[in-house]
Design a protein around this motif. Structure first.
Motif, PDB file in Angstrom:
ATOM      1  N   TYR A  99       0.869  -1.178   0.000  1.00  0.00           N
ATOM      2  CA  TYR A  99       0.000   0.000   0.000  1.00  0.00           C
ATOM      3  C   TYR A  99       0.909   1.232   0.000  1.00  0.00           C
ATOM      4  O   TYR A  99       1.840   1.305   0.797  1.00  0.00           O
ATOM      5  CB  TYR A  99      -0.883  -0.037   1.261  1.00  0.00           C
ATOM      6  CG  TYR A  99      -1.929   1.042   1.305  1.00  0.00           C
ATOM      7  CD1 TYR A  99      -3.099   0.918   0.566  1.00  0.00           C
ATOM      8  CD2 TYR A  99      -1.742   2.175   2.084  1.00  0.00           C
ATOM      9  CE1 TYR A  99      -4.063   1.920   0.609  1.00  0.00           C
ATOM     10  CE2 TYR A  99      -2.702   3.174   2.134  1.00  0.00           C
ATOM     11  CZ  TYR A  99      -3.858   3.038   1.386  1.00  0.00           C
ATOM     12  OH  TYR A  99      -4.809   4.025   1.434  1.00  0.00           O
ATOM     13  N   HIS A 101       0.701   4.355   0.983  1.00  0.00           N
ATOM     14  CA  HIS A 101       0.642   5.423   1.990  1.00  0.00           C
ATOM     15  C   HIS A 101       0.939   4.831   3.363  1.00  0.00           C
ATOM     16  O   HIS A 101       0.668   3.655   3.596  1.00  0.00           O
ATOM     17  CB  HIS A 101      -0.746   6.075   1.997  1.00  0.00           C
ATOM     18  CG  HIS A 101      -1.136   6.607   0.657  1.00  0.00           C
ATOM     19  ND1 HIS A 101      -0.690   7.820   0.165  1.00  0.00           N
ATOM     20  CD2 HIS A 101      -1.896   6.053  -0.328  1.00  0.00           C
ATOM     21  CE1 HIS A 101      -1.178   7.999  -1.053  1.00  0.00           C
ATOM     22  NE2 HIS A 101      -1.907   6.945  -1.377  1.00  0.00           N
ATOM     23  N   GLU A 125     -12.212   2.008  10.363  1.00  0.00           N
ATOM     24  CA  GLU A 125     -11.391   2.839   9.496  1.00  0.00           C
ATOM     25  C   GLU A 125     -12.251   3.337   8.324  1.00  0.00           C
ATOM     26  O   GLU A 125     -13.225   2.688   7.954  1.00  0.00           O
ATOM     27  CB  GLU A 125     -10.197   2.002   8.961  1.00  0.00           C
ATOM     28  CG  GLU A 125      -9.286   1.436  10.061  1.00  0.00           C
ATOM     29  CD  GLU A 125      -9.900   0.268  10.845  1.00  0.00           C
ATOM     30  OE1 GLU A 125     -10.695  -0.487  10.248  1.00  0.00           O
ATOM     31  OE2 GLU A 125      -9.616   0.137  12.055  1.00  0.00           O
ATOM     32  N   GLU A 126     -11.850   4.467   7.736  1.00  0.00           N
ATOM     33  CA  GLU A 126     -12.569   4.966   6.549  1.00  0.00           C
ATOM     34  C   GLU A 126     -12.060   4.250   5.305  1.00  0.00           C
ATOM     35  O   GLU A 126     -12.728   4.209   4.288  1.00  0.00           O
ATOM     36  CB  GLU A 126     -12.246   6.456   6.316  1.00  0.00           C
ATOM     37  CG  GLU A 126     -12.862   7.397   7.294  1.00  0.00           C
ATOM     38  CD  GLU A 126     -12.236   8.793   7.145  1.00  0.00           C
ATOM     39  OE1 GLU A 126     -11.588   9.093   6.111  1.00  0.00           O
ATOM     40  OE2 GLU A 126     -12.397   9.571   8.095  1.00  0.00           O
ATOM     41  N   ASP A 127     -10.839   3.782   5.384  1.00  0.00           N
ATOM     42  CA  ASP A 127     -10.170   3.220   4.224  1.00  0.00           C
ATOM     43  C   ASP A 127      -9.944   1.728   4.422  1.00  0.00           C
ATOM     44  O   ASP A 127      -9.195   1.335   5.305  1.00  0.00           O
ATOM     45  CB  ASP A 127      -8.813   3.935   4.056  1.00  0.00           C
ATOM     46  CG  ASP A 127      -8.089   3.491   2.807  1.00  0.00           C
ATOM     47  OD1 ASP A 127      -8.598   2.596   2.108  1.00  0.00           O
ATOM     48  OD2 ASP A 127      -7.009   4.025   2.527  1.00  0.00           O
ATOM     49  N   ASP A 129      -8.898  -0.062   1.785  1.00  0.00           N
ATOM     50  CA  ASP A 129      -8.015  -0.465   0.683  1.00  0.00           C
ATOM     51  C   ASP A 129      -6.682  -0.971   1.210  1.00  0.00           C
ATOM     52  O   ASP A 129      -6.018  -1.785   0.581  1.00  0.00           O
ATOM     53  CB  ASP A 129      -7.756   0.706  -0.268  1.00  0.00           C
ATOM     54  CG  ASP A 129      -9.020   1.114  -1.008  1.00  0.00           C
ATOM     55  OD1 ASP A 129      -9.951   0.273  -1.097  1.00  0.00           O
ATOM     56  OD2 ASP A 129      -9.093   2.260  -1.482  1.00  0.00           O
ATOM     57  N   ARG A 172      -9.889  -8.244   4.323  1.00  0.00           N
ATOM     58  CA  ARG A 172      -9.768  -7.026   5.127  1.00  0.00           C
ATOM     59  C   ARG A 172     -10.827  -6.947   6.232  1.00  0.00           C
ATOM     60  O   ARG A 172     -10.560  -6.438   7.326  1.00  0.00           O
ATOM     61  CB  ARG A 172      -9.830  -5.792   4.215  1.00  0.00           C
ATOM     62  CG  ARG A 172      -9.798  -4.446   4.924  1.00  0.00           C
ATOM     63  CD  ARG A 172      -8.512  -4.240   5.719  1.00  0.00           C
ATOM     64  NE  ARG A 172      -8.501  -2.964   6.429  1.00  0.00           N
ATOM     65  CZ  ARG A 172      -9.183  -2.716   7.543  1.00  0.00           C
ATOM     66  NH1 ARG A 172      -9.934  -3.656   8.084  1.00  0.00           N
ATOM     67  NH2 ARG A 172      -9.103  -1.526   8.113  1.00  0.00           N
ATOM     68  N   ARG A 201      -4.144   1.863   8.253  1.00  0.00           N
ATOM     69  CA  ARG A 201      -4.462   3.143   7.622  1.00  0.00           C
ATOM     70  C   ARG A 201      -5.886   3.479   8.034  1.00  0.00           C
ATOM     71  O   ARG A 201      -6.771   2.629   7.930  1.00  0.00           O
ATOM     72  CB  ARG A 201      -4.368   2.992   6.094  1.00  0.00           C
ATOM     73  CG  ARG A 201      -4.727   4.252   5.328  1.00  0.00           C
ATOM     74  CD  ARG A 201      -3.623   5.292   5.425  1.00  0.00           C
ATOM     75  NE  ARG A 201      -4.104   6.605   5.066  1.00  0.00           N
ATOM     76  CZ  ARG A 201      -3.306   7.661   4.925  1.00  0.00           C
ATOM     77  NH1 ARG A 201      -2.002   7.559   5.109  1.00  0.00           N
ATOM     78  NH2 ARG A 201      -3.799   8.834   4.614  1.00  0.00           N
ATOM     79  N   THR A 203      -7.563   6.988   7.533  1.00  0.00           N
ATOM     80  CA  THR A 203      -8.259   7.925   6.647  1.00  0.00           C
ATOM     81  C   THR A 203      -7.946   7.597   5.186  1.00  0.00           C
ATOM     82  O   THR A 203      -6.921   6.986   4.882  1.00  0.00           O
ATOM     83  CB  THR A 203      -7.811   9.378   6.917  1.00  0.00           C
ATOM     84  OG1 THR A 203      -6.427   9.516   6.553  1.00  0.00           O
ATOM     85  CG2 THR A 203      -7.985   9.752   8.381  1.00  0.00           C
ATOM     86  N   LYS A 204      -8.822   8.051   4.315  1.00  0.00           N
ATOM     87  CA  LYS A 204      -8.552   7.892   2.888  1.00  0.00           C
ATOM     88  C   LYS A 204      -7.520   8.931   2.497  1.00  0.00           C
ATOM     89  O   LYS A 204      -7.677  10.111   2.806  1.00  0.00           O
ATOM     90  CB  LYS A 204      -9.828   8.147   2.084  1.00  0.00           C
ATOM     91  CG  LYS A 204     -10.806   6.990   2.138  1.00  0.00           C
ATOM     92  CD  LYS A 204     -11.887   7.207   1.085  1.00  0.00           C
ATOM     93  CE  LYS A 204     -12.969   6.154   1.163  1.00  0.00           C
ATOM     94  NZ  LYS A 204     -12.473   4.797   0.896  1.00  0.00           N
ATOM     95  N   PRO A 205      -6.450   8.510   1.818  1.00  0.00           N
ATOM     96  CA  PRO A 205      -5.444   9.481   1.388  1.00  0.00           C
ATOM     97  C   PRO A 205      -6.070  10.489   0.415  1.00  0.00           C
ATOM     98  O   PRO A 205      -6.961  10.114  -0.350  1.00  0.00           O
ATOM     99  CB  PRO A 205      -4.387   8.647   0.676  1.00  0.00           C
ATOM    100  CG  PRO A 205      -4.701   7.222   0.988  1.00  0.00           C
ATOM    101  CD  PRO A 205      -6.133   7.147   1.390  1.00  0.00           C
ATOM    102  N   ALA A 207      -6.745  12.465  -2.790  1.00  0.00           N
ATOM    103  CA  ALA A 207      -6.557  11.970  -4.161  1.00  0.00           C
ATOM    104  C   ALA A 207      -5.520  12.806  -4.903  1.00  0.00           C
ATOM    105  O   ALA A 207      -5.326  13.970  -4.593  1.00  0.00           O
ATOM    106  CB  ALA A 207      -7.873  11.991  -4.907  1.00  0.00           C
TER     107      ALA A 207
END
Ligand code: SIN
Ligand code: FE2
Length: 207
Positions: A99, A101, A125-127, A129, A172, A201, A203-205, A207
């Motif tokens: 990943y 980030h 988590e928001e993310d 991914d 996940r 992780r 938060t969503k990074p 964009a």
């Protein structure tokens, strides 16, 4: 170190950290726990204490109290920011997460001898991914992981000191937990027990 598949999306890296790397990590964690002391989380609503004590490293830490589960930037008792995640722990994420980030949270779970963790999903988590990356230190934990619905088929993995496990993709949101520790399986922590680090992780990074 040969990565071993556990369930689709979940990979186990037995013996990822050698004995000296484990000792160095425990030494660093002792100092960090002195700055951000372990606290006793309780279940939302019921207030029933967890069997583990915890603290966090990173910009966000996971807490559970009577009001609910959440991530927050400050330690609930000291009111100070969580200490940064050490480079040696960040390096594990960089190598196994796939990943691009960094993780924002490193939950430090302290299992006293006899402690365990019921089956649950990591979903605050928001993310989703990024995978969850876990590092085990001390006594072996009998880790159990299944699918995304409660009550499905599960697989167990004996997570020994120095092992790393990553679960992402279709795993996940897999239910997972720790059935029990294996007493006397490690001399790393002088009074026994186990430390588990979970990197996430949150938060969503941008964009
Ligand atoms: C967790 O799911 O938070 C902990 C898992 C472990 O201790 O291996
Ligand atoms: Fe978890």
């Amino acid at each position: 170190m040969t990565p071993l598949p556990v369930v689709p999306g979940c990979t186990w890296y037995p013996g990822y950290l050698d004995a000296s790397a484990q000792q160095a990590m425990v030494g660093a964690l002792r100092g960090l726990i002195a700055e951000a002391p372990l606290f006793q989380p309780v279940m939302p609503r019921t207030g029933k204490p967890f069997s583990v004590r915890m603290t966090n490293l990173g910009s966000l830490g996971w807490v559970s109290d009577i009001k609910g589960y959440r991530y927050q930037p400050l330690h609930p008792e000291t009111g100070r920011p969580w200490p940064p995640i050490p480079a040696a722990i960040m390096a594990i994420w960089t190598r196994v997460s796939g990943y691009p980030h960094p993780p924002e949270a490193c939950l430090v779970n302290w299992y006293a001898p006899g402690a365990k963790m019921g089956l649950h999903q990591d979903r605050d988590e928001e993310d989703f991914d990024a995978p969850v990356v876990s590092v085990s230190l001390g006594e072996t934990g009998i880790f159990r992981i299944g699918g995304t619905s409660r009550g499905g088929k599960t697989q167990s993995v004996k997570l020994a000191s120095g092992d790393v496990l990553a679960f992402g993709g279709e795993a996940r949101l897999a239910y997972h937990g720790v059935d029990r520790l294996v007493p006397g399986s490690s001399a790393l922590l002088k009074d026994g027990g186990r430390i588990n680090l979970t990197l996430r992780r949150v938060t969503k990074p941008a964009a």
